[in-house]
Structure formats: structure tokens, C-alpha cells
Design an enzyme around this catalytic site. Structure first.
Site, mmCIF file in Angstrom:
data_model
loop_
_atom_site.group_PDB
_atom_site.id
_atom_site.type_symbol
_atom_site.label_atom_id
_atom_site.label_comp_id
_atom_site.label_asym_id
_atom_site.label_seq_id
_atom_site.Cartn_x
_atom_site.Cartn_y
_atom_site.Cartn_z
ATOM 1 N N ASP A 1 5.582 -4.027 -2.724
ATOM 2 C CA ASP A 1 5.134 -3.365 -3.943
ATOM 3 C C ASP A 1 6.009 -2.180 -4.353
ATOM 4 O O ASP A 1 6.420 -2.060 -5.496
ATOM 5 C CB ASP A 1 3.689 -2.909 -3.729
ATOM 6 C CG ASP A 1 3.179 -2.052 -4.849
ATOM 7 O OD1 ASP A 1 3.084 -2.565 -5.970
ATOM 8 O OD2 ASP A 1 2.878 -0.871 -4.608
ATOM 9 N N ASP B 1 6.473 1.027 0.328
ATOM 10 C CA ASP B 1 5.757 0.570 1.516
ATOM 11 C C ASP B 1 5.998 -0.926 1.722
ATOM 12 O O ASP B 1 6.903 -1.496 1.119
ATOM 13 C CB ASP B 1 4.263 0.883 1.383
ATOM 14 C CG ASP B 1 3.673 0.306 0.093
ATOM 15 O OD1 ASP B 1 4.324 -0.569 -0.521
ATOM 16 O OD2 ASP B 1 2.568 0.713 -0.303
ATOM 17 N N TYR C 1 -4.810 0.065 -6.225
ATOM 18 C CA TYR C 1 -4.661 -0.501 -7.568
ATOM 19 C C TYR C 1 -6.036 -0.806 -8.134
ATOM 20 O O TYR C 1 -6.429 -1.963 -8.298
ATOM 21 C CB TYR C 1 -3.756 -1.734 -7.541
ATOM 22 C CG TYR C 1 -2.299 -1.358 -7.378
ATOM 23 C CD1 TYR C 1 -1.568 -0.883 -8.450
ATOM 24 C CD2 TYR C 1 -1.682 -1.412 -6.140
ATOM 25 C CE1 TYR C 1 -0.245 -0.498 -8.315
ATOM 26 C CE2 TYR C 1 -0.359 -1.033 -5.979
ATOM 27 C CZ TYR C 1 0.356 -0.570 -7.069
ATOM 28 O OH TYR C 1 1.657 -0.180 -6.923
ATOM 29 N N GLU D 1 8.979 7.774 -5.561
ATOM 30 C CA GLU D 1 8.711 6.404 -5.123
ATOM 31 C C GLU D 1 8.924 5.415 -6.270
ATOM 32 O O GLU D 1 8.412 5.616 -7.371
ATOM 33 C CB GLU D 1 7.288 6.261 -4.581
ATOM 34 C CG GLU D 1 7.030 4.886 -3.974
ATOM 35 C CD GLU D 1 5.719 4.803 -3.219
ATOM 36 O OE1 GLU D 1 5.561 3.875 -2.402
ATOM 37 O OE2 GLU D 1 4.838 5.670 -3.436
#
Length: 524
Positions: free
Chosen positions: A102, A105, A254, A497
Site C-alpha cells: 500500500d 508498510d 482505510y 510517506e
């Protein structure tokens, strides 16, 4: 006396003429103020000259999908990546080794991954010829199929969909390379008793859109994708329920705010893929008024598909639907009106322009992953601009003022240029593009040397003050704060990120800007 009368009369007429001239001038100025580049621009035709800046950025952006690949890597060009997660799905008797991680991670979250595939498909469908002209179509097709191969296997039966691989709580307690993962990777699935309408519908949208991409490349594969899409949509619509309610654990990562938008989004893609009028009726006559939130602009994202659906269905209104009824046409008109309201909110000179911008001109909605919204909005803007150009629609209206396709394109270019370095920090937020980009991207694999054996506890690499030993080429980092500042620290996951779904929108945006061409009036 006669001379005196003549002088007074002449002066009076002079005053009248001056006043009239002022009135005319004011009217012309007012009209000019209300009209922005209203000239009819030529339909672009085949791909034109390549804009090297955007071509280079597109080449870089596409590499992030290679960085994020899971499974047994084929023709791997990322020297610090290797095979990983080869046993994913084994406990369920399915091969879930492919797909993409994703973000920084090692989770496989089905909801944003499917959205990534849908947006990649849309980008290729609209701008595949432009990608090809820039010699970047094949990497896009490769990335898309790596995800759709996974999605096919994640749908082992009609009413079952695997929506997650890995335990996020366990996964986030480790700092390791994907090649060395030892933590357990359970699967999470939805079914009739544990529904997840939004993720099932988004996966249906991804497969329907991808089926059109692969139609001329591999007809058998295309047909398989479409079969899965239709079954998943039926499952999503029949067993309605939010996956955030069915699986409360996903709320921390999410969380979905609702599934009505995904039902419309999926049905819209299925209409394009099949030409079946029942899908058009579903989004217009049956559910448009109740589900679409017509008239209220929203932001396009992995969670909210309304603006994307409005632009996608505007395509039908721009180019016509052969068999649509009056009621369906009325619904399409409402989608287009709402899409136009979205566009008006983006243009900085529009009376309805959003004030949510940085001083440097970037659309700014959220401090977490701040670039996802301007990138997605800009992708929609360049698509809508090209719908206008190809249909020879010279202007759109924003509260009495008119704007042209060129205005939308200029907005999209300004947002892209900000991301590529034309910003107060003079920093490219696309890793690997330009000479000044983030060095401490929040990304496990990039932060740990390829020869290090850390096990789960490689925290020293998260805390290291040094640049990442591996460059996560193509990563679009989270982005700046509202004051245009950026702190390049690995521990600053809010800003540093990257995510695959933001990369998909960026690929779409850059593909639309890399050159000009007419868009196809039909995907099929």
C-alpha cells in the site's frame, strides 16, 4: 448669444459622448472580466510534440509501481527489491502473492489497491496513445496487470472477496524489508454475512475498467475481468453494508464514509465496458437523485468517488449515448452540471474557487498525504478539459463568468509544476525527479540496506539521520503543510510517506499533460 448657445450645445453633446464611451468601455471590461480564454481551441488530433519535463516525470512516477510489487518479481529492475510474500493467501488455498504494498508498510489493503487499478485503467483508456508516444505505455500496462492478477485471485467465488492481506497492528510493529518478513499475514474477507459494498464495488469498477484496457491486448483476459466485475457488482449491490461496519479493524486505516458513491462508480464503469443500458439507468434514473449528491462539489479520493463519477458520466453527455431515454439524459445532464461545479471550484479565478490553497497555489485539503487531493483533482481537470476540446465545447460557466478548456489545463499544469519543484521549498515531491527531492522517505524497504538482516526489529534504520540507502524512485511523498513547508524526516510519516493510489492519479495527470491529443469518444 448665438455663439454662446452653440458652445453650450457642443459641450453638452461632448459630455454625452464621453459618458457613452465610458459606459461602453466599462461594459467591454466587464465582459472581458467574465470571459477567460473563450476562444474555440482546435481539437488536438493525434499526439503532438512531447513535453520533455512531463515525459521525464511520467517515466519516474511509473517506477514506483515496480518498487511496490509483491510476489515473485519478473524482469525486476529495482536492484534492492526481491521476491516477497510468496505465501500470501496460502491458508485460503489461493495465490495472493502478487498485488502491491500500500505505502511505506507491507500491507495489502484491497480498497485503495482496487482504486489504484481503476485510476490507472482510466489513465490508460484516456491517454494510452499519449503514453505510447512518450514510450511509457508498457510500464503502465505491466503495473495494472500485476494488480488485476491479484484481484482475480482475491475473488475465489461469486460472493466472497478477500479485501486485506496482513494484520496492520502486527505489521506496523515491525520495521523490516518485505523480502525478510516473518510475521503472520492473515487474510480478511467479505461475504454475504460480512458484507463490504464499497470494496466489492470498487473492485468491480477496477475490473470493468481494466477489461477495456486489455480488450485488444488479450481478449480472453479481458473477458475474465469483465465476468468478475459483473459478479462483484451484483454481490456489492445485493448484500449492502459497509466494510467499516462489518470489519471494525479497518476503521483505523482505510475507513469508509459510505458506499453509495462506489455503487454509482462501479455501475458507470460497467456501462462503459458493456454498453448495457441497465447500468446507465442505474446511475441516472434509479439511483442518481438519491446517491449522487448532485449540485454539491466534492473531492475525488480512494474514499469518495462522486467527483470521478461525475466527470466519467460527463463523457457520456459530451459524446452522446445512442439509446438513452429522456430521463437518462436528464440524469447525465445533472452529472455534467455537478462536474462543472467541481471544475469551477478548482480554477483560481472562478467566483466559486475554493479558498483551500497554500500561498504557493497548491490545493490543500488535509495535512495527511496532502498531495493526494490536488493530484486527483488535477487529473479530473485535464480529463474534463480534453472532453471539452474533443467535443468542441469552447466554454463553461461559473456564476456568470466563462472559462475555457485552456484554463483547466493551465490549472492542472500549475499543480503538476508545484509538485515537480515550482514551489516555495524548491523541492520536487516526486522522488527521483530533479536534483532536490526528499531523502528520508518513510518507506521500510528503501530505508534498510539490501544486505542488512534486521528481522522485525530494524528500528535503527527508521531513526537513522542519514538519507535512505535505497531510492524509492517514483514515490510521491505525502506533501507540504498548508504554509508550503516540508520536513524531510523518515519519522514524519504525515509528510514523507508515499502511496500507490496517489501515484496512480499522478500518472494520469502527467499522461494528460505529456502531449495533446483528442480523447477517444468511446472506450470500446
Amino acid at each position: 448669444m448665438g455663439a454662446s448657445k452653440y458652445t453650450k450645445g457642443c459641450t453638452g453633446w461632448l459630455i454625452v459622448l464621453v459618458v457613452a464611451a465610458l459606459v461602453v468601455t466599462a461594459a467591454v471590461v466587464a465582459i472581458r472580466k467574465k470571459t477567460h480564454h473563450a476562444e474555440v481551441l482546435p481539437v488536438p488530433g493525434p499526439p503532438g510534440a512531447i513535453t520533455q519535463k512531463y515525459a521525464e516525470a511520467l517515466s519516474v512516477a511509473l517506477q514506483f509501481f515496480q518498487v511496490q510489487k509483491s510476489g515473485k518479481l519478473v524482469n525486476n529492475k529495482i536492484t534492492w527489491r526481491g521476491d516477497s510474500a510468496l505465501d500470501d493467501g496460502k491458508e485460503e488455498g489461493v495465490d495472493l502473492s502478487k498485488g502491491m504494498y500500500d505505502a511505506g508498510d507491507h500491507m495489502k489493503f484491497g480498497f485503495p489497491m482496487a482504486f489504484t487499478a481503476t485510476v490507472l485503467s482510466w489513465s490508460i483508456l484516456e491517454y494510452g496513445d499519449q503514453m505510447k508516444a512518450a514510450k511509457h505505455l508498457n510500464p503502465a500496462l505491466d503495473a495494472l496487470q500485476w494488480i488485476t492478477d491479484y484481484l482475480i485471485n482475491a475473488h475465489p467465488s461469486d460472493d466472497v472477496l478477500i479485501v486485506q492481506v496482513g494484520d496492520p497492528d502486527v505489521d506496523h510493529k515491525c520495521w523490516d524489508r518485505p523480502e525478510e518478513m516473518t510475521e503472520k499475514r492473515p487474510v480478511t474477507k467479505i461475504n454475504k454475512k460480512t458484507p463490504g459494498t464499497e470494496v466489492a464495488a470498487e473492485t468491480a469498477a477496477a475490473m470493468a475498467a481494466a477489461s477495456m484496457v486489455f480488450k485488444t491486448v488479450n481478449a480472453t483476459y479481458s473477458d475474465l475481468l469483465l465476468q468478475h466485475a459483473q459478479k462483484l457488482f451484483t454481490f456489492a449491490d445485493t448484500y449492502r453494508g459497509s466494510y467499516s461496519v462489518s470489519i471494525p479493524q479497518v476503521q483505523k486505516f482505510y475507513n469508509s464514509t459510505g458506499y453509495l458513491d462506489e455503487l454509482l462508480w462501479a455501475a458507470s464503469w460497467l456501462y462503459h465496458a458493456t454498453g448495457d443500458q441497465t447500468y446507465l439507468s442505474y446511475v441516472t434514473v434509479q439511483n442518481g437523485n438519491a446517491f449522487a449528491d448532485w449540485g454539491r462539489p466534492t473531492w475525488f479520493s480512494w474514499d469518495d468517488k462522486r467527483a470521478g463519477t461525475q466527470v466519467l458520466l460527463s463523457r457520456v453527455h459530451f459524446f452522446g449515448s445512442k439509446e438513452s431515454s429522456n430521463a437518462e439524459q436528464k440524469g447525465l445532464q445533472m452529472y455534467r452540471k455537478t462536474a462543472e461545479a467541481v471544475m469551477c471550484g478548482l480554477l483560481p479565478d472562478s467566483p466559486t474557487a475554493t479558498k483551500s490553497r497554500t500561498d504557493g497555489g497548491l490545493i490543500w485539503i488535509d495535512q495527511w498525504n496532502s498531495l493526494q487531493h490536488p493530484v486527483a483533482a488535477s487529473f479530473l481537470a485535464v480529463v474534463y478539459s480534453d472532453y471539452m476540446l474533443t467535443s468542441r465545447t469552447s466554454e463553461m460557466h461559473c456564476n456568470g463568468e466563462t472559462f475555457s478548456p485552456l484554463d483547466l489545463r493551465k490549472f492542472a499544469m500549475a499543480q503538476a509544476d508545484y509538485i515537480l519543484g515550482d514551489n516555495p521549498m524548491k523541492m520536487s515531491y516526486l522522488v527521483g525527479y530533479g536534483s532536490n527531492y526528499p531523502q528520508q522517505v518513510h518507506h521500510r524497504g528503501a530505508s534498510i540496506p539490501a544486505n542488512a538482516n534486521t528481522g522485525c526489529k530494524g528500528w535503527q534504520w527508521l531513526k537513522s539521520p542519514n538519507p535512505n540507502p535505497n531510492v524509492a524512485t517514483g514515490a510521491l511523498v505525502g506533501g507540504p503543510f498548508q504554509n508550503d513547508s516540508f520536513i524531510d524526516l523518515r519519522n514524519n510519516s504525515m509528510q514523507s510517506e508515499p502511496s500507490t493510489y496517489s501515484s496512480a492519479s499522478l500518472v494520469g495527470l502527467l499522461s494528460g499533460l505529456v502531449t495533446t491529443s483528442s480523447v477517444a469518444q468511446s472506450f470500446t
